[in-house]
Structures are given as structure tokens and as C-alpha cells.
Design an enzyme around this catalytic site. Structure first.
Site, PDB file in Angstrom:
ATOM      1  N   ASP A 110     -17.852 -86.945  18.947  1.00 29.27           N
ATOM      2  CA  ASP A 110     -16.891 -86.906  17.844  1.00 29.27           C
ATOM      3  C   ASP A 110     -17.589 -87.403  16.579  1.00 29.27           C
ATOM      4  O   ASP A 110     -18.777 -87.738  16.620  1.00 29.27           O
ATOM      5  CB  ASP A 110     -15.670 -87.783  18.162  1.00 29.27           C
ATOM      6  CG  ASP A 110     -16.017 -89.266  18.246  1.00 29.27           C
ATOM      7  OD1 ASP A 110     -17.194 -89.619  18.073  1.00 29.27           O
ATOM      8  OD2 ASP A 110     -15.099 -90.073  18.483  1.00 29.27           O
ATOM      9  N   ASP A 119     -17.070 -90.320  13.633  1.00 34.10           N
ATOM     10  CA  ASP A 119     -16.265 -91.499  13.303  1.00 34.10           C
ATOM     11  C   ASP A 119     -16.458 -91.869  11.831  1.00 34.10           C
ATOM     12  O   ASP A 119     -17.584 -91.901  11.344  1.00 34.10           O
ATOM     13  CB  ASP A 119     -16.706 -92.684  14.170  1.00 34.10           C
ATOM     14  CG  ASP A 119     -16.700 -92.343  15.656  1.00 34.10           C
ATOM     15  OD1 ASP A 119     -15.603 -92.273  16.234  1.00 34.10           O
ATOM     16  OD2 ASP A 119     -17.783 -92.126  16.228  1.00 34.10           O
ATOM     17  N   ASP A 137     -12.477 -89.192  14.146  1.00 35.62           N
ATOM     18  CA  ASP A 137     -11.705 -90.448  14.128  1.00 35.62           C
ATOM     19  C   ASP A 137     -11.773 -91.042  12.734  1.00 35.62           C
ATOM     20  O   ASP A 137     -12.867 -91.306  12.223  1.00 35.62           O
ATOM     21  CB  ASP A 137     -12.295 -91.480  15.105  1.00 35.62           C
ATOM     22  CG  ASP A 137     -11.957 -91.155  16.551  1.00 35.62           C
ATOM     23  OD1 ASP A 137     -11.108 -90.274  16.792  1.00 35.62           O
ATOM     24  OD2 ASP A 137     -12.547 -91.794  17.440  1.00 35.62           O
TER      25      ASP A 137
HETATM   26  N1  DCT Z   1     -15.353 -98.573  19.296  1.00 34.50           N
HETATM   27  C1  DCT Z   1     -14.672 -99.760  19.384  1.00 34.50           C
HETATM   28  N2  DCT Z   1     -13.474 -99.793  19.999  1.00 34.50           N
HETATM   29  C2  DCT Z   1     -12.951 -98.644  20.498  1.00 34.50           C
HETATM   30  C3  DCT Z   1     -13.625 -97.440  20.388  1.00 34.50           C
HETATM   31  C4  DCT Z   1     -14.848 -97.433  19.780  1.00 34.50           C
HETATM   32  O1  DCT Z   1     -15.145-100.789  18.927  1.00 34.50           O
HETATM   33  N3  DCT Z   1     -11.797 -98.709  21.114  1.00 34.50           N
HETATM   34  C5  DCT Z   1     -16.637 -98.573  18.649  1.00 34.50           C
HETATM   35  C6  DCT Z   1     -17.812 -98.540  19.564  1.00 34.50           C
HETATM   36  C7  DCT Z   1     -18.567 -97.311  19.228  1.00 34.50           C
HETATM   37  C8  DCT Z   1     -17.885 -96.737  18.025  1.00 34.50           C
HETATM   38  O2  DCT Z   1     -16.685 -97.428  17.864  1.00 34.50           O
HETATM   39  C9  DCT Z   1     -17.653 -95.270  18.116  1.00 34.50           C
HETATM   40  O3  DCT Z   1     -17.073 -94.923  19.359  1.00 34.50           O
HETATM   41  P1  DCT Z   1     -17.427 -93.563  20.066  1.00 34.50           P
HETATM   42  O4  DCT Z   1     -17.225 -92.442  19.134  1.00 34.50           O
HETATM   43  O5  DCT Z   1     -16.694 -93.519  21.353  1.00 34.50           O
HETATM   44  O6  DCT Z   1     -18.949 -93.770  20.424  1.00 34.50           O
HETATM   45  P2  DCT Z   1     -20.259 -93.224  19.749  1.00 34.50           P
HETATM   46  O7  DCT Z   1     -21.235 -94.321  19.884  1.00 34.50           O
HETATM   47  O8  DCT Z   1     -19.976 -92.706  18.400  1.00 34.50           O
HETATM   48  O9  DCT Z   1     -20.702 -92.083  20.727  1.00 34.50           O
HETATM   49  P3  DCT Z   1     -20.424 -90.518  20.655  1.00 34.50           P
HETATM   50  O10 DCT Z   1     -21.682 -89.946  20.140  1.00 34.50           O
HETATM   51  O11 DCT Z   1     -20.175 -90.125  22.061  1.00 34.50           O
HETATM   52  O12 DCT Z   1     -19.269 -90.268  19.765  1.00 34.50           O
HETATM   53 MG    MG Z   2     -18.512 -91.220  18.031  1.00 36.52          MG
END
Ligand code: DCT
Ligand code: MG
Length: 511
Positions: A342, A344, A435
Site C-alpha cells: 500500500d 502510507d 492509507d
Molecule cells: N503501523 C503502525 N500501526 C499500525 C499499522 C502500521 O504503527 N497499526 C506502522 C508500521 C509500519 C507503517 O505503519 C506502515 O504499515 P504497513 O503499510 O503495513 O507496512 P509497510 O512497512 O509500509 O510495508 P508494505 O510495503 O507492505 O506496505
Molecule cells: Mg505500507
């Protein structure tokens, strides 16, 4: 300082016969073109040979399957010179005496150094002994510093350069298996071990390499041993064939489907997404319906370029309403990843309360423009009278929006018919998951630190704050329990400083 003992390289178990396929040389770029290596299978076994061939190729060495005149270095393990010559004569039909025959420790030294090392002291000479005992294992300096490898990921610089994919991929599968079974302890053990191995600046090639590392328990060690000896882990192989694992892996790959739903579908006997879609009794949430509808797009990773264009689209919209807003790409892309599941974003507006409105305005605008394929807006539940959360994995209280947006792309033709035969419709967009998180400016540094991840890094940062500093950290604030005060911070650097930690750049947080 440890010297190389030949017993370190001796496989413990009797291995199965038969060639283990390794990735072809063409999969990797050759960096050292004047060296051509041939590895002798005798006493080493096919699987370990394939493992070492693959490792050396990944490190940029050319390793040939067959012994030809192009070969410059023959490498063997636990063999005397006459034994090798005899084996080469029988199995390869060649006179080996014209080749440079070296002990396996030469190849290991090369891989650890990241390039060819002098071969002289590694030569296996005619009387069957080495001309000189290889004296220094290139990881000696590391071995000395082993005690200083912290148990906390926030005290280790972990970049995306992973020398131990073979092991960390295996741990990730085993961790997922445990996660699906809700074996939290074992899941965390594999994730912590993976995190330590991602940090190591060298590839593990023998079991002694893991000596003294934190978080390497018996199960983890067993998996490493299997991979070193057999080139693969039977335990991982079993998990990959396990029906429960496969179903959960598939179900949780749908946006909106977690463990609870997967469990329900599994108990109902469902095994494929076709069965899920075809089951009229299922009450799917709006999120799950969107997840299934855009499944193909969402399952294909988001590229860095796509993340950048999503960033442009978001900034344009946000700045229409709040020209001074800060829109920051967080998550894996901020850590330097080239792909993600995703995208962020963190949004804040310095010096105003405009951030309270901005997300609503963005959503309205995107709705009108037809950009939004799905969204779920969650209002802030932040309560400033409360202390930071004690839970390491708890969600934060920011206003946020989990969305699926249409990203315009180059013209791509996708079939709309199930048999993919005739009619094709032009689809000029790709659905991607986004997100959006909104925070008050005074919490920006905490939110940025929290949303940059990785998850393992965040867990350890909070654990470190609690256990080493008697402080409480979450995505909103840092509280000092001894002084009973909140510690303010305008940047991530200041938070690290409050915690007494050396600053780690986002790309060093890939734990
Ligand atoms: N995070 C957090 N609490 C959550 C969800 C996420 O603190 N409930 C933090 C940890 C990583 C960051 O936000 C982004 O989350 P992801 O998108 O799930 O992880 P990513 O490292 O961006 O990995 P991906 O490449 O799979 O999106
Ligand atoms: Mg992510």
C-alpha cells in the site's frame, strides 16, 4: 579471534542423493569475470553444493555446473588432493592436476569479503594438507563484536541489503504459519530472528556464524541447520503444503480479511476465492467486497513510481484546501523500499487546526473526481489526558482513511470475460491501497516515527523505551515515568535523543 576449523564445514547428517537444482547463473550478474569456479560435489553432497553455488552466484561470482577449460578455480571440502584428482578423473574425465584446487574456506572468505581474496593459503596441496591453515575468518572482527549486537532493532542499523534472504524468507513463512494459528510467542521468535539476520553484514554459511547472536533459539537454529545442510527446510516445505496455511494465506491476501474471517471461511470448508465469491450465505463487509472486486490489482505490488504518482495526486488535492499542509510519504517507501502493499501518507498543517477538516475535503473532492473506489474514514479518538499506550502493537488514535484509489496508468488491456478469450476492455487505471493519516502538528514527529516502521523496528523501539528507559512511547507522545512528564519533540532526531539512542535514518529501520 576464531580460526577456521574444518569440522565447522562438515555436514552432520547424511544427505539424500540427487542433484538439487540451483538458480541458473544467468539469474545473477557476474561481477568478477576473470574467475570461473567449479565446486566438487564429493563429500559435500549435491544440496550443499547447490546452496554454495547459488550463494556465490548471488555474490557476483561465476560458478559453472560443469568442469571445462574455462574453469580457473576448483573448490572442494574435506578432500585431500589425491582424492580430488581421482574423483575428477572418474566423474568428470579430466586431469585435475592442471587446475588450481582450493579449499572451500577460500570461497567462503571471498563471499564474506565481497570479492576475490588471495588463494595461495587456501590451496590443497599434494600431501593432502593445506599449504597453510587459513588463519583469519573474515567475520572474526564481527565475532569479537557479537556481544554488542543489541537485542533491540532500534539499536541495529538494518538496511534493505539482506545477505540472508534464504533464511529470513523461511522464518517469515514459519512466522506467518504461527500467526495464522495464533501462536504469538513462536511467531514473534521467528520475526525477531529474521530481524537479526537481516542486520548481519555477511551471509551465514556455517552454523558457527550464528554463535552469540540474540534471538536464535533452538527452533530457529534447527531451521538454519537444515538450510545449511540440505539447501532447504523440511519444516518450511511442510508449511507451504499445509492446507490451513495455504487457505489463510489466500484469504488474508484479500483487503479487509483478517484472522477471524479466515477462520470462519476455513471452518465452512471454503478453500478458494471462487468458493468465497460463489457462496451466497456469506455476509461480506463493504471492505471485503471492495477487496475481492479489486483483488487482481491489489495483489500486484505498488511500485515506487506508482507511490510517487499517488503522492502527486494527494498533494494537489490537499494543497487546494490547505496550501501549507505537509504531506509525507511514510511506511515502506520512506524506508527506501521499491515496492509495497500500500502507500502510507501522513498529513499535518503547521500552525493551524486546519488538519481537522482536510481529510473530509479531500474525500469529497476525490468522490466528485471519481478517484475513490473505496474508503473508510475513522475519526480521531485521541484523548490527551491519557498516557501513551502500553501495548506494543496497539493502533493509534489519529483520524485516518483506509482507501482504494484509481491510479491512472499506461494503457493496459484486461479481459473482462472469465474465459479471457474474446472481448477486451481498455482499463486505464490501477486500483491501489492508500492509507491517509492526519495528525496535529505537535504530534507530527511521533506520528512520522510510528508510521515509518518497520513493524519490527516499532515494536522494539517501544519495548526499549519501556524496559531500558522507563518511558512510554506511542505514535502520539513520549512519557517519562520517572519524571512524570511528557517529553516534547519536533523531529524524529529529538525522540531518539530523549531515548538515549543513536539516530537511525528511515532506510536503516528495515528490521
Ligand atoms: N503501523 C503502525 N500501526 C499500525 C499499522 C502500521 O504503527 N497499526 C506502522 C508500521 C509500519 C507503517 O505503519 C506502515 O504499515 P504497513 O503499510 O503495513 O507496512 P509497510 O512497512 O509500509 O510495508 P508494505 O510495503 O507492505 O506496505
Ligand atoms: Mg505500507
Amino acid at each position: 579471534m576464531n580460526t577456521i576449523r574444518m569440522t565447522d564445514l562438515t555436514p552432520k547428517r547424511k544427505r539424500q542423493k540427487g542433484m538439487q537444482p540451483s538458480a541458473p547463473q544467468s539469474s545473477y550478474k557476474i561481477q568478477f569475470s576473470d574467475i570461473v569456479i567449479f565446486i566438487v560435489e564429493r563429500k559435500m553432497g549435491a544440496k550443499r553444493r547447490a546452496f554454495l553455488m547459488d550463494l556465490a552466484r548471488r555474490k557476483g561470482f561465476r560458478v559453472d555446473n560443469e568442469l571445462s577449460d574455462s574453469v580457473t578455480h576448483i573448490v572442494a571440502e574435506n578432500n585431500s588432493n589425491p582424492e580430488i584428482l581421482k574423483w575428477l578423473k572418474i566423474h568428470q574425465g579430466v586431469d585435475g592436476s592442471k587446475f588450481r584446487i582450493l579449499d572451500i574456506t577460500w570461497l567462503i572468505a571471498c563471499m564474506e569479503t565481497g570479492g576475490p581474496v588471495d588463494w595461495e593459503k587456501y590451496q590443497i596441496i599434494v600431501n593432502g594438507k593445506h599449504s597453510s591453515t587459513p588463519s583469519l575468518h573474515p567475520t572474526d572482527t564481527l565475532a569479537i563484536g557479537r556481544e554488542t549486537i543489541s537485542q533491540y532493532a532500534c539499536q541495529r542499523k538494518t538496511t534493505l541489503k539482506n545477505h540472508n534472504n534464504m533464511f529470513t524468507d523461511a522464518f517469515e513463512i514459519l512466522a506467518e504459519y504461527d500467526e495464522f494459528r495464533e501462536n504469538e510467542g513462536s511467531c514473534l521468535a521467528f520475526r525477531r530472528a529474521a530481524s537479526v539476520l537481516k542486520f548481519l553484514p555477511f551471509a551465514i554459511v556455517r552454523i558457527n556464524d550464528i554463535e552469540g547472536l540474540p534471538w536464535i533459539g533452538e527452533h530457529v537454529k534447527g531451521v538454519i541447520e537444515d538450510i545449511l545442510e540440505e539447501g532447504e527446510s523440511p519444516r518450511v516445505k511442510a508449511v507451504l503444503n499445509n492446507e490451513h496455511y495455504r487457505s489463510f494465506k489466500l484469504f488474508t491476501s484479500v483487503f479487509g480479511v483478517g484472522l477471524k474471517t479466515s477462520e470462519k471461511w476455513y471452518r465452512m470448508g471454503l478453500r478458494t476465492l471462487e468458493e468465497v465469491k460463489g457462496n451466497k450465505n456469506l455476509k461480506l463487509t463493504r471492505m471485503q467486497r471492495a477487496g475481492l472486486l479489486h483483488y487482481e490489482d491489489l495483489i500486484s505490488y505498488v511500485s515506487k513510481a506508482e507511490a510517487e504518482s499517488a503522492s502527486q495526486i494527494l498533494k494537489e488535492t490537499v494543497w487546494k484546501f490547505s496550501p501549507s499542509a505537509l504531506v509525507t510519504l511514510t511506511g515502506g517507501f520512506r524506508r527506501g523500499k521499491r515496492i509495497g502493499h500500500d502507500v502510507d501518507f501522513l498529513i499535518t498543517v503547521p500552525g493551524s487546526r486546519e488538519e481537522e477538516e482536510v481529510l473530509h475535503l479531500v474525500i469529497d473532492c476525490w468522490k466528485k473526481q471519481g478517484v475513490l473506489l473505496y474508503y473508510d474514514l475513522i475519526e480521531s479518538t485521541f484523548d490527551k489526558t491519557k498516557l501513551p499506550s502500553r501495548r506494543v502493537d496497539s493502533l493509534d488514535h489519529f483520524q485516518k482513511c483506509f482507501a482504494i484509489i484509481k491510479l491512472p496508468k499506461e494503457k493496459v488491456y484486461t479481459s473482462i470475460l472469465p474465459d479471457s478469450s474474446a472481448e477486451e476492455e481498455e482499463k486505464d487505471w490501477k486500483a491501489i491501497r492508500v492509507d491517509l493519516v492526519v495528525c496535529p502538528f505537535e504530534q507530527y514527529a511521533f506520528a512520522l516515527l510510528g508510521w515509518t516502521g518497520s513493524r519490527q523496528f516499532e515494536r522494539d523501539l517501544r519495548r526499549y523505551a519501556t524496559h531500558e528507559k522507563k518511558m512510554m512511547l506511542d505514535n502520539h507522545a513520549l512519557y517519562d515515568k520517572t519524571k512524570k512528564i511528557f517529553l516534547k519533540a519536533a523531529s524524529e532526531e529529538e525522540i531518539f535523543a530523549h531515548l538515549g539512542l543513536n539516530y537511525l535514518e528511515p532506510w536503516e529501520r528495515n528490521a
